[in-house]
Design an enzyme around this catalytic site. Structure first.
Site, mmCIF file in Angstrom:
data_model
loop_
_atom_site.group_PDB
_atom_site.id
_atom_site.type_symbol
_atom_site.label_atom_id
_atom_site.label_comp_id
_atom_site.label_asym_id
_atom_site.label_seq_id
_atom_site.Cartn_x
_atom_site.Cartn_y
_atom_site.Cartn_z
ATOM 1 N N ASP A 1 39.541 -6.406 35.175
ATOM 2 C CA ASP A 1 40.413 -6.068 34.052
ATOM 3 C C ASP A 1 40.253 -7.076 32.907
ATOM 4 O OD1 ASP A 1 42.017 -3.854 33.857
ATOM 5 O OD2 ASP A 1 43.586 -4.628 35.170
ATOM 6 N N LYS B 1 40.901 6.476 39.305
ATOM 7 C CA LYS B 1 40.004 5.326 39.485
ATOM 8 C C LYS B 1 39.270 5.436 40.818
ATOM 9 C CE LYS B 1 42.733 2.261 36.603
ATOM 10 N NZ LYS B 1 43.950 1.450 36.527
ATOM 11 N N GLN C 1 47.334 -2.679 39.223
ATOM 12 C CA GLN C 1 47.838 -1.743 38.208
ATOM 13 C C GLN C 1 49.094 -2.301 37.552
ATOM 14 O OE1 GLN C 1 46.212 1.033 37.319
ATOM 15 N NE2 GLN C 1 47.749 1.701 35.853
HETATM 16 N N1 GUN Z 1 47.885 0.062 33.115
HETATM 17 C C1 GUN Z 1 47.483 0.801 32.052
HETATM 18 N N2 GUN Z 1 46.230 0.455 31.685
HETATM 19 C C2 GUN Z 1 45.835 -0.521 32.530
HETATM 20 C C3 GUN Z 1 44.626 -1.262 32.668
HETATM 21 O O1 GUN Z 1 43.654 -1.109 31.928
HETATM 22 N N3 GUN Z 1 44.615 -2.179 33.664
HETATM 23 C C4 GUN Z 1 45.683 -2.368 34.487
HETATM 24 N N4 GUN Z 1 45.574 -3.291 35.431
HETATM 25 N N5 GUN Z 1 46.801 -1.693 34.398
HETATM 26 C C5 GUN Z 1 46.873 -0.766 33.423
#
Ligand code: GUN
Length: 294
Positions: free
Chosen positions: A121, A54, A98
């Site tokens: 998100d 990311k 996350q």
């Molecule tokens: N963990 C796995 N996929 C995601 C996501 O799209 N967002 C977040 N915050 N955590 C994740």
């Protein structure tokens, strides 16, 4: 006949390039550098890889990336204090915590604390509620990626029979809402669904997000249907090493479907690209600029 393979790698790279173009434009025209803050609590190896990806792609798109790595035993109050600081920081337009969080932390309380305007998100109940009521919203990245992939095959999803397998807050539920916004006819299937095979056989569009390796068999797919596989499951391979498979039995489905996403190289590539889209959209909305052209 073998299905068309939907190449998430190429489609995601194209989307990232378009985001980078729009970022350059808002910088030039408005002096705005969109900023994304990613918070990682603990040291889950898979999450560390995601967070690094990311950060790299955020910077490659010309945006500012802020990374916060906290110890697994961070108290809830400290995490909430960080969210409050990021909510108030004018250089931060997107906040992503996350998931999953280490045991002992209350994920929902943390998600609730994120300013809905910075909730890239799309998991805050305000954004989930806005999506469910057809209002403009920041929407979860993986479902957004699924829709973009499906629309590379079908210019319009209107009237299609779509079956979503899985009802998580992160993927299944928001995916259903996005499909409704596209005027698809949506069936929601899950672990308690009876005759899942029969339901899938009716579908023009199968979207599998259950997290069970190769659960959807080739014989469940209607000939010519489009298959979007959200699953990323690690299983032991014949050579003793592990390998990644989706929720769909790919080799079987490839012979019957009209189009299909591979794992890896399908939906997974789209999630981070859509996170960049959401960060750009959030930054423009916060600054009251016109929505970007991506
Ligand atoms: N963990 C796995 N996929 C995601 C996501 O799209 N967002 C977040 N915050 N955590 C994740």
């Amino acid at each position: 006949m073998s299905a068309k393979i939907i190449d998430g790698k190429i489609i995601a790279a194209d989307l990232r390039a378009r985001v980078a173009g729009e970022v350059a434009r808002v910088k030039r025209e408005h002096g705005l550098t969109p900023g994304l803050a990613v918070v990682l609590v603990g040291s889950d190896p898979a999450s560390e890889v995601y967070v690094r990806t990311k950060a790299k792609q955020t910077e490659a798109a010309g945006m500012a990336s802020f990374e916060y790595k906290l110890a697994a035993d961070t108290p809830q109050t400290d995490l909430l204090a960080l969210i409050a600081k990021l909510n108030a920081d004018a250089s931060v337009h997107g906040i992503l915590v996350q998931l999953p969080l280490p045991a002992g932390l209350d994920s929902q309380a943390v998600i609730n604390a994120i300013d809905p305007a910075k909730d890239v998100d799309g998991l805050n109940p305000i954004n989930a509620g806005r999506l469910a009521t057809g209002l403009p919203a920041l929407t979860p990245c993986t479902p957004l990626g699924c829709i973009i992939l499906a629309k590379t095959v079908h210019a319009s999803l209107e009237g299609m029979n779509a079956v979503v397998i899985g009802r998580s807050n992160l993927v299944g539920r928001p995916l259903v809402q996005l499909l409704l916004n596209e005027n698809a006819t949506v069936t929601i299937a899950h672990s308690r669904t009876r005759d899942l095979a029969g339901i899938c056989r009716q579908a023009d569009l199968v979207l599998a997000a259950v997290g069970r390796p190769e659960m959807v068999k080739g014989s469940w797919i209607k000939p010519g249907a489009t298959v979007i596989d959200v699953g990323i499951n690690r299983i032991p391979g014949a050579d003793g090493k592990s390998r990644l498979v989706g929720d769909v039995a790919y080799q079987e489905a490839l012979e019957i479907a009209g189009a299909i996403t591979p794992v890896p190289g399908g939906v997974g590539q789209m999630t981070v690209a859509c996170l960049l889209v959401n960060t750009l959209r959030a930054a423009c909305a916060i600054r009251r600029l016109q929505a970007p052209g991506v």
